[in-house]
Write an enzyme that holds these catalytic residues in place. Structure first.
Site, PDB file in Angstrom:
ATOM      1  N   ASN A 133       0.809  -1.226   0.000  1.00  0.00           N
ATOM      2  CA  ASN A 133       0.000   0.000   0.000  1.00  0.00           C
ATOM      3  C   ASN A 133       0.841   1.275   0.000  1.00  0.00           C
ATOM      4  OD1 ASN A 133      -2.619  -0.680  -0.370  1.00  0.00           O
ATOM      5  ND2 ASN A 133      -3.064  -0.990   1.812  1.00  0.00           N
ATOM      6  N   PHE A 391      -1.624  -8.005   4.741  1.00  0.00           N
ATOM      7  CA  PHE A 391      -0.226  -7.570   4.701  1.00  0.00           C
ATOM      8  C   PHE A 391      -0.040  -6.292   3.882  1.00  0.00           C
ATOM      9  CE2 PHE A 391      -0.737 -12.218   4.018  1.00  0.00           C
ATOM     10  CZ  PHE A 391      -0.800 -12.549   5.366  1.00  0.00           C
ATOM     11  N   CYS A 392      -1.034  -5.405   3.951  1.00  0.00           N
ATOM     12  CA  CYS A 392      -0.951  -4.129   3.215  1.00  0.00           C
ATOM     13  C   CYS A 392      -0.786  -4.347   1.726  1.00  0.00           C
ATOM     14  CB  CYS A 392       0.219  -3.269   3.704  1.00  0.00           C
ATOM     15  SG  CYS A 392      -0.058  -2.484   5.252  1.00  0.00           S
ATOM     16  N   ASN A 393      -1.205  -5.501   1.230  1.00  0.00           N
ATOM     17  CA  ASN A 393      -1.003  -5.811  -0.179  1.00  0.00           C
ATOM     18  C   ASN A 393      -2.340  -6.257  -0.782  1.00  0.00           C
ATOM     19  OD1 ASN A 393      -0.186  -6.829  -2.692  1.00  0.00           O
ATOM     20  ND2 ASN A 393       1.835  -7.342  -1.887  1.00  0.00           N
TER      21      ASN A 393
END
Ligand SMILES: Cc1ncc(COP(=O)(O)O)c(C=O)c1O
Length: 486
Positions: A133, A391-393
């Site tokens: 992100n 995981f911010c993905n």
């Protein structure tokens, strides 16, 4: 137990990495002393005891003041910061060709590029779908500047970049405008190592290239004489655990003039006037380092890099390859008595062109998904530290879970109340869909016993129904405080 015969037969190269076992005993003894199985190196690396000792010794001996003044304490600190900077450039083989800008973390480095890249109508931002992100966020700067934003999709189930789409999108830029291509050298979701040959290919078609190396450099060599992206972002705590709060943006000197800082701050100007309403930005790294650096921590970066050099990044990589190969094959072999898989892996199923970050979900014998938060809870009870969520993905997670644009719009319709737990409820209402997974990641101090403990934990779900696994004991209200990250 040290290792198993079957493991060594399949991964004989592991025997050549035994120096890492000695290192674990002398420098990371707290792992075994506390019975911790640490499997979150992509979240954060672990520090060696000697790193902290050496750094503390330095701080105890030296009188360090705020750098960039002429006093002895300030000069001593300036010298130490510049030694740290020189070490970073030497480590990545970028001396002379790159400028190293110290930041708070990789996100800080990425934001520096986003806010200073001259996005304009006619220009482009191209992102791969599995960016973190902190790279995805650059699209907001691109939109404000009027540049077109595109994503290169991932292939399923390997979660590699769709090369045909990448080639077509790269070929579609107008080189008369500024174009930025950003991708992770290694995905923090799937562990996929994306081809660094894309850097030259993009350069040839009129793009600047930003490589997010945060998840790559802890276990891989990045040699800036071999590949030369324009911008590279790293966080040092991911490489060697300590210090936190220091990252770096490496800027190829040839690309420095492309960036235009949107403001100035203390430390970034050679001259500024109130009455004249003007300022002269400092050249090189100084123009990018806003205010006072985390200066006392920067000597610890040099200490950490030396630790990594002594340990040997190639030895680390070899060990990670062996352990990853074993984990992948054993997890795939894990079956319920009815033949159904216990675990679904996301991303490549073999260790080729991938790192030691493995993401998965667990299923019961009836094929029902086990809540990843329950797995984390149970793992925690056994002293296993892993990470769950997205995981911010989000892009990799959405592709892995086969979620559609409509699904995501249904979630966004929740407005400002939307959290990951709420989104999961919305997806369940839309037909037992889910988002989020369990991630285990290996690093410098990982050994066979860590991997084996996780495999035994995973094997404990064989033939266990959802009811037997039990329900999440933390409620959604508590879950809200756990933000999706790293
Ligand atoms: C690939 C990748 N990029 C960027 C980041 C952001 O790093 P930081 O939180 O240190 O800024 C992370 C963190 O997990 C990451 O894995």
């Amino acid at each position: 137990m040290t290792t198993s015969r079957a493991f060594l037969d399949r991964h004989p190269a592991y025997a050549g990495t035994s120096a890492l076992d000695d290192l674990r005993a002398s420098e990371y003894a707290r792992l075994d002393a506390t019975g911790t199985v640490y499997l979150d190196y992509t979240g954060g690396g672990l520090h060696a005891e000697s790193q902290v000792r050496e750094h503390a010794g330095l701080l105890a001996r030296q009188v360090y003041g705020n750098p960039h003044s002429a006093s002895p304490s300030s000069t001593a600190m300036t010298d130490a910061v510049e030694r740290g900077r020189a070490k970073v450039l030497e480590y990545f083989n970028g001396t002379g060709a790159y400028t190293a800008v110290f930041t708070l973390n990789a996100s800080g480095a990425l934001k520096l590029v986003g806010e200073a890249y001259p996005f304009e109508p006619g220009g482009r931002l191209l992102l791969t779908a599995d960016n973190h992100n902190s790279v995805n966020g650059i699209r907001e700067f691109a939109r404000t500047g009027g540049a077109q934003v595109d994503y290169v999709p991932l292939t399923s189930p390997d979660l590699r970049i769709d090369q045909a789409a990448a080639t077509a999108l790269l070929a579609s830029a107008d080189p008369a405008h500024p174009n930025l291509f950003a991708f992770p050298a290694q995905s923090n979701f799937s562990g996929v190592k994306h081809p660094l040959s894309m850097i030259d290919a993009a350069h040839d078609r009129g793009w600047h290239v930003l490589v997010d190396a945060a998840a790559f450099v802890p276990t891989n060599r990045l040699d800036l004489r071999v590949v030369s992206p324009d911008f590279v972002a790293v966080s040092f705590y991911k490489m060697f655990g300590y210090p936190t709060g220091v990252g770096c943006l490496l800027i190829r000197n040839a690309a420095l003039a492309t960036l235009r800082r949107p403001w100035f701050a203390g430390g970034t100007v050679n001259f500024a006037t109130v009455q004249g309403r003007g300022h002269v930005l400092a050249p090189h790294e100084a123009g990018f380092e806003d205010g006072t650096l985390n200066y006392l921590s920067i000597p610890a970066v040099e200490i950490g890099l030396c630790h990594l050099e002594r340990t040997g990044i190639d030895t680390i990589q070899t060990r990670i390859d062996c352990l990853t190969g074993w984990l992948l094959s054993e997890l795939q072999a894990l079956r319920h008595a009815n033949g159904r898989p216990v675990v679904q892996l996301y991303g490549p199923s073999t260790p080729e062109q991938r790192g030691g970050t493995i993401t998965m979900n667990f299923y019961d014998p009836a094929g029902k998904l086990v809540d990843f938060r329950r797995i984390e809870e149970l793992a925690g009870q056994e002293g296993i530290s892993l990470r769950t969520g997205c995981f911010c993905n989000p892009g990799a997670g959405e592709t892995a879970a086969n979620l559609t644009e409509d699904d995501m719009r249904a979630g966004l319709a929740e407005g400002a109340e939307l959290t990951l737990p709420r989104f999961l409820q919305v997806m369940q209402q839309r037909g037992d869909k889910s988002l989020g997974a369990i991630r285990v990641s290996l690093g410098l101090a990982s050994n066979f016993a860590d991997v084996d403990r996780f495999l035994q934990f995973a094997a404990g779900f064989r033939d266990r129904t959802l009811a037997a696994v039990g329900v999440l004991t933390i409620d959604d209200a508590n879950c809200r405080v756990i933000r999706d990250g790293s």
